[in-house]
Design a protein around this motif. Structure first.
Motif, PDB file in Angstrom:
ATOM      1  N   LEU A 242       0.834  -1.190   0.000  1.00  0.00           N
ATOM      2  CA  LEU A 242       0.000   0.000   0.000  1.00  0.00           C
ATOM      3  C   LEU A 242       0.870   1.241   0.000  1.00  0.00           C
ATOM      4  O   LEU A 242       2.055   1.191   0.391  1.00  0.00           O
ATOM      5  CB  LEU A 242      -0.930   0.019   1.226  1.00  0.00           C
ATOM      6  CG  LEU A 242      -1.897  -1.146   1.411  1.00  0.00           C
ATOM      7  CD1 LEU A 242      -1.249  -2.284   2.193  1.00  0.00           C
ATOM      8  CD2 LEU A 242      -3.157  -0.690   2.134  1.00  0.00           C
ATOM      9  N   ASP A 243       0.284   2.353  -0.394  1.00  0.00           N
ATOM     10  CA  ASP A 243       0.979   3.631  -0.365  1.00  0.00           C
ATOM     11  C   ASP A 243       1.036   4.132   1.071  1.00  0.00           C
ATOM     12  O   ASP A 243      -0.010   4.322   1.724  1.00  0.00           O
ATOM     13  CB  ASP A 243       0.251   4.642  -1.255  1.00  0.00           C
ATOM     14  CG  ASP A 243       0.885   6.015  -1.179  1.00  0.00           C
ATOM     15  OD1 ASP A 243       2.049   6.156  -1.595  1.00  0.00           O
ATOM     16  OD2 ASP A 243       0.215   6.937  -0.680  1.00  0.00           O
ATOM     17  N   SER A 246      -0.558   7.801   2.105  1.00  0.00           N
ATOM     18  CA  SER A 246      -2.022   7.888   2.243  1.00  0.00           C
ATOM     19  C   SER A 246      -2.520   7.286   3.548  1.00  0.00           C
ATOM     20  O   SER A 246      -3.700   7.456   3.910  1.00  0.00           O
ATOM     21  CB  SER A 246      -2.691   7.180   1.066  1.00  0.00           C
ATOM     22  OG  SER A 246      -2.466   5.788   1.128  1.00  0.00           O
ATOM     23  N   LYS A 253       6.442   2.567   0.945  1.00  0.00           N
ATOM     24  CA  LYS A 253       5.498   1.469   0.775  1.00  0.00           C
ATOM     25  C   LYS A 253       5.262   0.775   2.110  1.00  0.00           C
ATOM     26  O   LYS A 253       6.173   0.650   2.933  1.00  0.00           O
ATOM     27  CB  LYS A 253       6.037   0.459  -0.239  1.00  0.00           C
ATOM     28  CG  LYS A 253       6.205   1.023  -1.644  1.00  0.00           C
ATOM     29  CD  LYS A 253       6.729  -0.035  -2.601  1.00  0.00           C
ATOM     30  CE  LYS A 253       6.905   0.534  -4.001  1.00  0.00           C
ATOM     31  NZ  LYS A 253       7.404  -0.482  -4.960  1.00  0.00           N
ATOM     32  N   ILE A 270      -9.866   1.655   5.458  1.00  0.00           N
ATOM     33  CA  ILE A 270      -9.723   1.642   4.002  1.00  0.00           C
ATOM     34  C   ILE A 270     -11.033   1.166   3.377  1.00  0.00           C
ATOM     35  O   ILE A 270     -11.370  -0.026   3.462  1.00  0.00           O
ATOM     36  CB  ILE A 270      -8.564   0.727   3.561  1.00  0.00           C
ATOM     37  CG1 ILE A 270      -7.248   1.171   4.196  1.00  0.00           C
ATOM     38  CG2 ILE A 270      -8.448   0.705   2.037  1.00  0.00           C
ATOM     39  CD1 ILE A 270      -6.103   0.214   3.947  1.00  0.00           C
ATOM     40  N   ARG A 289     -11.000  -4.158  -3.834  1.00  0.00           N
ATOM     41  CA  ARG A 289     -10.278  -3.100  -4.536  1.00  0.00           C
ATOM     42  C   ARG A 289     -10.549  -1.728  -3.914  1.00  0.00           C
ATOM     43  O   ARG A 289     -11.692  -1.387  -3.609  1.00  0.00           O
ATOM     44  CB  ARG A 289     -10.671  -3.078  -6.009  1.00  0.00           C
ATOM     45  CG  ARG A 289      -9.833  -2.111  -6.855  1.00  0.00           C
ATOM     46  CD  ARG A 289     -10.144  -2.254  -8.331  1.00  0.00           C
ATOM     47  NE  ARG A 289      -9.801  -3.582  -8.835  1.00  0.00           N
ATOM     48  CZ  ARG A 289      -8.570  -3.937  -9.186  1.00  0.00           C
ATOM     49  NH1 ARG A 289      -7.556  -3.070  -9.068  1.00  0.00           N
ATOM     50  NH2 ARG A 289      -8.322  -5.157  -9.643  1.00  0.00           N
ATOM     51  N   ASN A 290      -9.458  -0.986  -3.723  1.00  0.00           N
ATOM     52  CA  ASN A 290      -9.512   0.398  -3.269  1.00  0.00           C
ATOM     53  C   ASN A 290      -8.859   1.266  -4.335  1.00  0.00           C
ATOM     54  O   ASN A 290      -7.797   0.899  -4.864  1.00  0.00           O
ATOM     55  CB  ASN A 290      -8.768   0.543  -1.932  1.00  0.00           C
ATOM     56  CG  ASN A 290      -8.563   1.985  -1.516  1.00  0.00           C
ATOM     57  OD1 ASN A 290      -7.570   2.609  -1.907  1.00  0.00           O
ATOM     58  ND2 ASN A 290      -9.485   2.513  -0.743  1.00  0.00           N
ATOM     59  N   PRO A 291      -9.446   2.423  -4.691  1.00  0.00           N
ATOM     60  CA  PRO A 291      -8.882   3.240  -5.771  1.00  0.00           C
ATOM     61  C   PRO A 291      -7.440   3.672  -5.531  1.00  0.00           C
ATOM     62  O   PRO A 291      -6.649   3.783  -6.474  1.00  0.00           O
ATOM     63  CB  PRO A 291      -9.829   4.447  -5.820  1.00  0.00           C
ATOM     64  CG  PRO A 291     -11.106   3.963  -5.213  1.00  0.00           C
ATOM     65  CD  PRO A 291     -10.714   2.970  -4.169  1.00  0.00           C
ATOM     66  N   GLN A 292      -7.071   3.888  -4.273  1.00  0.00           N
ATOM     67  CA  GLN A 292      -5.724   4.359  -3.947  1.00  0.00           C
ATOM     68  C   GLN A 292      -4.703   3.224  -3.932  1.00  0.00           C
ATOM     69  O   GLN A 292      -3.571   3.374  -4.389  1.00  0.00           O
ATOM     70  CB  GLN A 292      -5.735   5.031  -2.570  1.00  0.00           C
ATOM     71  CG  GLN A 292      -4.399   5.630  -2.152  1.00  0.00           C
ATOM     72  CD  GLN A 292      -4.336   7.106  -2.438  1.00  0.00           C
ATOM     73  OE1 GLN A 292      -5.321   7.803  -2.336  1.00  0.00           O
ATOM     74  NE2 GLN A 292      -3.157   7.589  -2.794  1.00  0.00           N
ATOM     75  N   HIS A 293      -5.090   2.067  -3.422  1.00  0.00           N
ATOM     76  CA  HIS A 293      -4.142   0.983  -3.148  1.00  0.00           C
ATOM     77  C   HIS A 293      -4.276  -0.201  -4.105  1.00  0.00           C
ATOM     78  O   HIS A 293      -3.449  -1.119  -4.056  1.00  0.00           O
ATOM     79  CB  HIS A 293      -4.313   0.489  -1.709  1.00  0.00           C
ATOM     80  CG  HIS A 293      -4.132   1.560  -0.683  1.00  0.00           C
ATOM     81  ND1 HIS A 293      -2.938   2.201  -0.479  1.00  0.00           N
ATOM     82  CD2 HIS A 293      -5.024   2.121   0.188  1.00  0.00           C
ATOM     83  CE1 HIS A 293      -3.075   3.100   0.493  1.00  0.00           C
ATOM     84  NE2 HIS A 293      -4.329   3.073   0.902  1.00  0.00           N
ATOM     85  N   GLY A 294      -5.284  -0.202  -4.941  1.00  0.00           N
ATOM     86  CA  GLY A 294      -5.469  -1.313  -5.871  1.00  0.00           C
ATOM     87  C   GLY A 294      -6.137  -2.504  -5.212  1.00  0.00           C
ATOM     88  O   GLY A 294      -6.881  -2.374  -4.242  1.00  0.00           O
TER      89      GLY A 294
END
Length: 332
Positions: A242-243, A246, A253, A270, A289-294
């Motif tokens: 994950l980023d 954020s 990472k 999340i 799926r999350n838009p920021q983390h995939g």
């Protein structure tokens, strides 16, 4: 004795260097697994130890003796290949005893050695059959038996289970582990399957692009990976990344294993949408799926009823996460 030492070993094919300065010690009696993706150099390194590939630079030592210029047949090693490499016209007994016969050993000695190996591998009823009359698992056991009768200093295995179906892979893996305990021999095993590596190894050598990324016991690599490559390669399902920024952390990472994410329909840090669910009986894998983390993987014990497209919330067990630099090459 069967200790192995590699000192600055390199291998080049023309201008392409495929093994890049490997230093490694394998202790007497140790089960050491070389693991990594296809093309990382693990099979080439094994073939160099066996003498089937020349060494461009560096030294290969067995029990302190330099092996670089020693012919493969004189290195006191035995190699088990992915393809079994059995002679189709010979019986199981003759395949297993061929190396001893070629060495001029007495028939009584060859018989005793092949009988002993057959007993260890449950091959007694098959000794007069030929390879075409055997299953894939039986052929692989014959190949292992052929190695055992030679009583080598090192056993070398080159992806020996990759041609077997899933059930046979598990059964043969257990047999190899038992043989290691019984023989107390030094074994070096190449695989791309990290589950094999985790279940068999005393120590794992993780290779990438001809270099050693990390060496350690299975749990050391699982619980203390040096970088994102090792963290992502060791463990199944794969670690989530994950980023960090954020999540309110320094840029970089964050890695967290699927079993260290919790999932809720009500609340969490999340927000995500379920993309796929795998119900495996003893566990459930939820891919969300999350838009920021995939796409993130959550591993749950037992059976759970999440539906595709369902809105959920994920929470990290922060005490179990790993932080890496932005390039993923170092842990923080």
């Amino acid at each position: 004795m069967g200790a192995l030492e590699l000192k600055g070993v390199t291998k080049s094919f023309g201008s392409t260097e495929v093994i890049k300065g490997v230093d490694l010690t394998v202790n007497d009696g140790e089960f050491c697994v070389f693991v990594g993706p296809s093309g990382c150099g693990k099979s080439t390194l094994l073939r160099m130890i066996a003498g089937l590939e020349d060494t461009s630079d560096g030294d290969i030592l067995v029990d302190g003796k330099r092996m670089n210029d020693v012919a493969p047949a004189k290195r006191e090693l035995a190699m088990v290949f992915q393809s079994y490499a059995l002679y189709p016209h010979l019986t199981v007994r003759d395949n297993m005893g061929l190396a001893l016969k070629q060495a001029g050993r007495p028939k009584t000695e060859i018989r005793a050695a092949t009988d002993k190996a057959a007993g260890m591998l449950a091959l007694d009823p098959l000794m007069e059959r030929r390879p075409a009359e055997l299953s894939g698992g039986q052929r692989q056991r014959v190949a292992i038996g052929r190695a055992i009768v030679r009583t080598p200093k090192l056993f070398l295995f080159d992806e020996p289970l990759s041609n077997l179906d899933a059930a046979l892979r598990v059964a043969t893996r257990i047999e190899i582990a038992r043989l290691h305990r019984d023989l107390k021999a030094t074994m070096i095993y190449v695989t791309h399957d990290q589950v094999e590596a985790m279940t068999l190894a005393d120590r794992i050598v993780v290779l990438r692009a001809g270099k050693v990324e990390q060496v350690g016991s299975p749990m050391e690599l699982y619980n203390d990976p040096a970088n994102t490559f090792v963290a992502g390669f060791i463990g199944s399902p794969q670690m989530n990344f994950l980023d960090a920024a954020s999540l309110g952390l320094a840029p970089g990472k964050v890695g967290i294993r699927p079993e260290h994410l919790t999932i809720s329909r009500d609340q969490g840090e999340i927000p995500a949408e379920v993309s796929h669910v795998e119900k495996l009986g003893g566990e459930t894998l939820v891919y969300a799926r999350n838009p920021q983390h995939g796409l993130l993987t959550v591993r749950l014990f037992g059976e759970h009823d999440f539906a595709v497209s369902e809105k959920v919330h994920l929470t990290l067990q922060r005490e179990r996460m790993f932080q890496f630099d932005p390039d993923g090459l170092r842990r923080r």
